[in-house]
Design a protein around this motif. Structure first.
Motif, PDB file in Angstrom:
ATOM      1  N   ALA A 217      41.692  47.558  43.136  1.00  0.00           N
ATOM      2  CA  ALA A 217      40.731  46.356  43.158  1.00  0.00           C
ATOM      3  C   ALA A 217      40.125  45.668  44.154  1.00  0.00           C
ATOM      4  O   ALA A 217      40.943  45.823  45.439  1.00  0.00           O
ATOM      5  CB  ALA A 217      41.728  45.213  42.359  1.00  0.00           C
ATOM      6  N   PHE A 218      39.336  45.145  44.210  1.00  0.00           N
ATOM      7  CA  PHE A 218      38.627  44.243  45.565  1.00  0.00           C
ATOM      8  C   PHE A 218      38.581  42.977  45.154  1.00  0.00           C
ATOM      9  O   PHE A 218      38.101  42.386  44.165  1.00  0.00           O
ATOM     10  CB  PHE A 218      36.892  44.936  45.550  1.00  0.00           C
ATOM     11  N   VAL A 219      39.162  42.060  46.139  1.00  0.00           N
ATOM     12  CA  VAL A 219      39.339  40.920  46.127  1.00  0.00           C
ATOM     13  C   VAL A 219      38.607  40.144  47.081  1.00  0.00           C
ATOM     14  O   VAL A 219      38.911  40.547  48.360  1.00  0.00           O
ATOM     15  CB  VAL A 219      40.888  40.289  46.029  1.00  0.00           C
TER      16      VAL A 219
ATOM     17  N   GLY B 207      43.659  33.937  46.285  1.00  0.00           N
ATOM     18  CA  GLY B 207      44.229  35.384  46.325  1.00  0.00           C
ATOM     19  C   GLY B 207      45.042  35.229  45.182  1.00  0.00           C
ATOM     20  O   GLY B 207      45.342  36.413  44.363  1.00  0.00           O
ATOM     21  N   ALA B 208      46.214  34.508  45.181  1.00  0.00           N
ATOM     22  CA  ALA B 208      47.096  34.331  43.984  1.00  0.00           C
ATOM     23  C   ALA B 208      46.359  34.430  42.710  1.00  0.00           C
ATOM     24  O   ALA B 208      46.763  35.149  41.467  1.00  0.00           O
ATOM     25  CB  ALA B 208      47.951  33.346  44.279  1.00  0.00           C
ATOM     26  N   GLU B 209      45.357  33.483  42.722  1.00  0.00           N
ATOM     27  CA  GLU B 209      44.701  33.240  41.428  1.00  0.00           C
ATOM     28  C   GLU B 209      43.778  34.667  41.158  1.00  0.00           C
ATOM     29  O   GLU B 209      43.737  35.148  39.757  1.00  0.00           O
ATOM     30  CB  GLU B 209      43.716  32.051  41.599  1.00  0.00           C
ATOM     31  N   ALA B 210      43.385  35.430  41.952  1.00  0.00           N
ATOM     32  CA  ALA B 210      42.678  36.589  41.684  1.00  0.00           C
ATOM     33  C   ALA B 210      43.698  37.412  41.148  1.00  0.00           C
ATOM     34  O   ALA B 210      43.150  38.195  40.219  1.00  0.00           O
ATOM     35  CB  ALA B 210      41.952  37.241  43.143  1.00  0.00           C
ATOM     36  N   ALA B 211      44.723  37.612  41.646  1.00  0.00           N
ATOM     37  CA  ALA B 211      45.827  38.638  41.210  1.00  0.00           C
ATOM     38  C   ALA B 211      46.356  38.295  39.851  1.00  0.00           C
ATOM     39  O   ALA B 211      46.293  39.131  38.903  1.00  0.00           O
ATOM     40  CB  ALA B 211      46.834  38.775  42.147  1.00  0.00           C
ATOM     41  N   THR B 212      46.500  36.973  39.608  1.00  0.00           N
ATOM     42  CA  THR B 212      46.574  36.541  38.177  1.00  0.00           C
ATOM     43  C   THR B 212      45.903  36.779  37.397  1.00  0.00           C
ATOM     44  O   THR B 212      46.174  37.295  36.216  1.00  0.00           O
ATOM     45  CB  THR B 212      47.216  35.135  38.141  1.00  0.00           C
TER      46      THR B 212
ATOM     47  N   LEU C 168      45.935  40.758  36.401  1.00  0.00           N
ATOM     48  CA  LEU C 168      47.015  41.115  35.610  1.00  0.00           C
ATOM     49  C   LEU C 168      46.719  40.543  34.199  1.00  0.00           C
ATOM     50  O   LEU C 168      47.234  41.125  33.223  1.00  0.00           O
ATOM     51  CB  LEU C 168      48.182  40.631  36.247  1.00  0.00           C
ATOM     52  N   ALA C 169      46.236  39.245  34.069  1.00  0.00           N
ATOM     53  CA  ALA C 169      46.021  38.412  32.815  1.00  0.00           C
ATOM     54  C   ALA C 169      44.876  39.366  32.085  1.00  0.00           C
ATOM     55  O   ALA C 169      45.092  39.488  30.618  1.00  0.00           O
ATOM     56  CB  ALA C 169      45.747  37.163  32.942  1.00  0.00           C
ATOM     57  N   GLY C 170      44.165  40.007  32.614  1.00  0.00           N
ATOM     58  CA  GLY C 170      43.006  40.814  31.820  1.00  0.00           C
ATOM     59  C   GLY C 170      43.378  42.129  31.435  1.00  0.00           C
ATOM     60  O   GLY C 170      42.543  42.816  30.771  1.00  0.00           O
ATOM     61  N   GLY C 171      44.845  42.333  31.660  1.00  0.00           N
ATOM     62  CA  GLY C 171      45.238  43.909  31.082  1.00  0.00           C
ATOM     63  C   GLY C 171      44.786  44.910  31.775  1.00  0.00           C
ATOM     64  O   GLY C 171      44.752  46.008  31.434  1.00  0.00           O
ATOM     65  N   ARG C 172      44.178  44.887  32.990  1.00  0.00           N
ATOM     66  CA  ARG C 172      43.565  45.870  33.787  1.00  0.00           C
ATOM     67  C   ARG C 172      44.624  46.503  34.451  1.00  0.00           C
ATOM     68  O   ARG C 172      45.702  46.120  34.899  1.00  0.00           O
ATOM     69  CB  ARG C 172      42.431  45.318  34.851  1.00  0.00           C
ATOM     70  N   THR C 173      44.289  47.964  34.612  1.00  0.00           N
ATOM     71  CA  THR C 173      45.415  48.739  35.193  1.00  0.00           C
ATOM     72  C   THR C 173      45.011  48.954  36.748  1.00  0.00           C
ATOM     73  O   THR C 173      43.776  49.154  37.017  1.00  0.00           O
ATOM     74  CB  THR C 173      45.043  50.146  34.844  1.00  0.00           C
ATOM     75  N   VAL C 174      45.753  48.446  37.772  1.00  0.00           N
ATOM     76  CA  VAL C 174      45.561  48.238  38.833  1.00  0.00           C
ATOM     77  C   VAL C 174      46.958  48.709  39.656  1.00  0.00           C
ATOM     78  O   VAL C 174      48.059  48.229  39.445  1.00  0.00           O
ATOM     79  CB  VAL C 174      45.499  46.984  39.313  1.00  0.00           C
ATOM     80  N   ASP C 175      46.493  49.655  40.638  1.00  0.00           N
ATOM     81  CA  ASP C 175      47.492  50.204  41.365  1.00  0.00           C
ATOM     82  C   ASP C 175      47.513  49.856  42.923  1.00  0.00           C
ATOM     83  O   ASP C 175      48.405  50.231  43.779  1.00  0.00           O
ATOM     84  CB  ASP C 175      48.053  51.939  41.155  1.00  0.00           C
ATOM     85  N   ALA C 176      46.475  49.225  43.187  1.00  0.00           N
ATOM     86  CA  ALA C 176      46.385  48.627  44.758  1.00  0.00           C
ATOM     87  C   ALA C 176      45.100  47.523  44.659  1.00  0.00           C
ATOM     88  O   ALA C 176      44.556  47.485  43.794  1.00  0.00           O
ATOM     89  CB  ALA C 176      45.751  49.812  45.654  1.00  0.00           C
ATOM     90  N   VAL C 177      45.356  46.656  45.701  1.00  0.00           N
ATOM     91  CA  VAL C 177      44.301  45.572  45.666  1.00  0.00           C
ATOM     92  C   VAL C 177      44.187  45.647  47.517  1.00  0.00           C
ATOM     93  O   VAL C 177      44.900  45.620  48.238  1.00  0.00           O
ATOM     94  CB  VAL C 177      45.077  44.173  45.359  1.00  0.00           C
ATOM     95  N   VAL C 178      42.833  45.717  47.660  1.00  0.00           N
ATOM     96  CA  VAL C 178      42.298  45.629  48.894  1.00  0.00           C
ATOM     97  C   VAL C 178      41.754  44.288  48.944  1.00  0.00           C
ATOM     98  O   VAL C 178      40.610  44.010  48.051  1.00  0.00           O
ATOM     99  CB  VAL C 178      41.461  46.760  49.493  1.00  0.00           C
ATOM    100  N   CYS C 179      42.001  43.338  50.042  1.00  0.00           N
ATOM    101  CA  CYS C 179      41.489  41.908  50.160  1.00  0.00           C
ATOM    102  C   CYS C 179      40.815  41.820  51.451  1.00  0.00           C
ATOM    103  O   CYS C 179      40.719  42.234  52.403  1.00  0.00           O
ATOM    104  CB  CYS C 179      42.491  41.045  50.138  1.00  0.00           C
ATOM    105  N   CYS C 180      39.815  41.051  51.267  1.00  0.00           N
ATOM    106  CA  CYS C 180      38.553  40.419  52.262  1.00  0.00           C
ATOM    107  C   CYS C 180      39.250  39.460  53.368  1.00  0.00           C
ATOM    108  O   CYS C 180      38.600  39.728  54.412  1.00  0.00           O
ATOM    109  CB  CYS C 180      37.627  39.613  51.603  1.00  0.00           C
TER     110      CYS C 180
ATOM    111  N   SER D 104      51.970  37.721  46.689  1.00  0.00           N
ATOM    112  CA  SER D 104      52.991  36.798  46.098  1.00  0.00           C
ATOM    113  C   SER D 104      52.971  36.496  44.767  1.00  0.00           C
ATOM    114  O   SER D 104      53.955  36.689  43.927  1.00  0.00           O
ATOM    115  CB  SER D 104      52.869  35.252  46.648  1.00  0.00           C
ATOM    116  N   ALA D 105      51.571  36.766  44.130  1.00  0.00           N
ATOM    117  CA  ALA D 105      51.476  36.369  42.531  1.00  0.00           C
ATOM    118  C   ALA D 105      51.957  37.594  41.973  1.00  0.00           C
ATOM    119  O   ALA D 105      52.653  37.633  40.999  1.00  0.00           O
ATOM    120  CB  ALA D 105      50.294  36.214  42.469  1.00  0.00           C
TER     121      ALA D 105
END
Length: 345
Positions: free
Chosen positions: A185-187, A232-237, A240-252, A262-263
């Motif tokens: 994911a790109f945040v 960032g916490a709200e984006a991660a939440t 997860l709430a959208g049921g998306r399969t995510v195994d990594a997050v790269v953030c700006c 944290s989330a």
């Protein structure tokens, strides 16, 4: 003269003791580089012997300069900008300048801070905005020394110092791919449309996916109103709430990454076991988070020193302003938040 009271020593007194002209003393005290070491040492020995104190205000008045630089940045509560301010103040201090700091995240148009700062007695400005937009070009084309820390905009002759954001984000994303991550994911996308920094980082992210034949999934690109921890916490939440399969997050930036991490952990996801996390900026806190955060470093000390030196070069050495872009190198700092082989099934 009143008994027991001596007049303070003058520059002429220093010249007499050192056996040089008053002009030579002035050159030494002004830091003029074309003075021999022997002459410099004689003058400084006389200064110490007499207890001479340079009238800095008078010198600056005569030179037409205040020896004060302006630094316009969004907010000091963000660690990145606080660390940038610290780096600029240290770099300027080493050259005999002080720094006036202006916060621009006040709801007004950011470039207006340049005009506001010129109301003060400053010699030049370092401008580090949240974003440089195409419409900002007229505000950046000024008749005094200005260095912009950010992506360049068309139709502007200003000096920009930036890294290759696309290359840096491609490196960060490819690091995750090489670690076996495929749903990244790109945040930090901008909800209000293209802004060069976020746009360039998104381009680097997509380039890395393309290079490894991974599909670009728009649902994994998460926009945020700001680049704060809460965003960032709200984006991660949301991910997860959208049921998306995510195994990594790269953030700006690192603040987004720390909030996302944290989330994820509060939601029961292990980092990096279930989800690897990478940030951007290499703020000091990133090395001490749990786990320590992998991030992209632009070497703030180098960026600050380059910006200050470019301003001082125009002010003292008569150097012409550099119209265009100065690229700062970057490096990926790999830490535990994305450690290879740490993934669990």
């Amino acid at each position: 003269m009143v008994e027991g009271h001596r007049s303070p020593p003058t520059m002429s007194d220093v010249a007499a003791v050192a056996g040089v002209s008053k002009k030579t003393v002035s050159n030494v005290l002004a830091g003029y580089e074309h003075v021999s070491v022997r002459t410099h040492d004689r003058v400084m020995a006389a200064v110490e012997q007499l207890g001479y104190e340079l009238n800095v205000s008078a010198r600056n008045f005569r030179s037409g300069r205040s020896r004060v630089l302006g630094l316009a940045l969004p907010e000091l509560r963000q660690a990145y900008f606080a660390e940038l301010a610290d780096a600029v103040i240290r770099a300027a201090g080493a050259l005999g300048y002080t720094v006036l700091v202006e916060q621009t995240a006040s709801g007004e148009r950011e470039p207006d801070a340049i005009t506001r700062m010129r109301e003060h007695s400053i010699d030049g400005i370092i401008y580090s905005p949240l974003a440089v937009r195409p419409g900002d070009a007229p505000a950046l084309d000024v008749k005094f020394p200005l260095v912009v820390l950010g992506e360049p905009v068309e139709d502007s002759d200003a000096t920009f110092i930036t890294m290759s954001n696309a290359d840096a984000f491609r490196d960060a994303t490819e690091h995750l791919v090489r670690a076996g991550r495929s749903s990244i994911a790109f945040v930090g996308a901008d909800p209000d449309g293209p802004v060069r920094t976020a746009e360039e980082r998104l381009r680097g992210y997509r380039s890395a996916l393309d290079a490894h034949d991974l599909p670009f999934r728009p649902e994994l690109v998460v926009s945020t109103p700001l680049w704060h921890r809460a965003d960032g916490a709200e984006a991660a939440t949301r991910l997860l709430a959208g049921g998306r399969t995510v195994d990594a997050v790269v953030c700006c930036n690192d603040a987004l990454a720390l909030g996302a991490m944290s989330a994820l952990q509060l939601a029961g996801r292990s980092v990096p076991g279930d989800v690897a996390v990478v940030g951007f900026d290499d703020i000091e806190e990133s090395a001490y988070s749990t786990p320590a955060l992998t991030t992209v470093s632009a070497d703030l000390d180098r960026v600050a020193a380059t910006a200050v030196d470019m301003l001082v070069g125009q002010l003292e050495r008569g150097e012409a302003a550099v119209a265009g872009v100065v690229r700062s190198p970057h490096r990926l700092v790999v830490r535990a938040s994305s450690a290879d082989g740490a993934r669990t099934d």
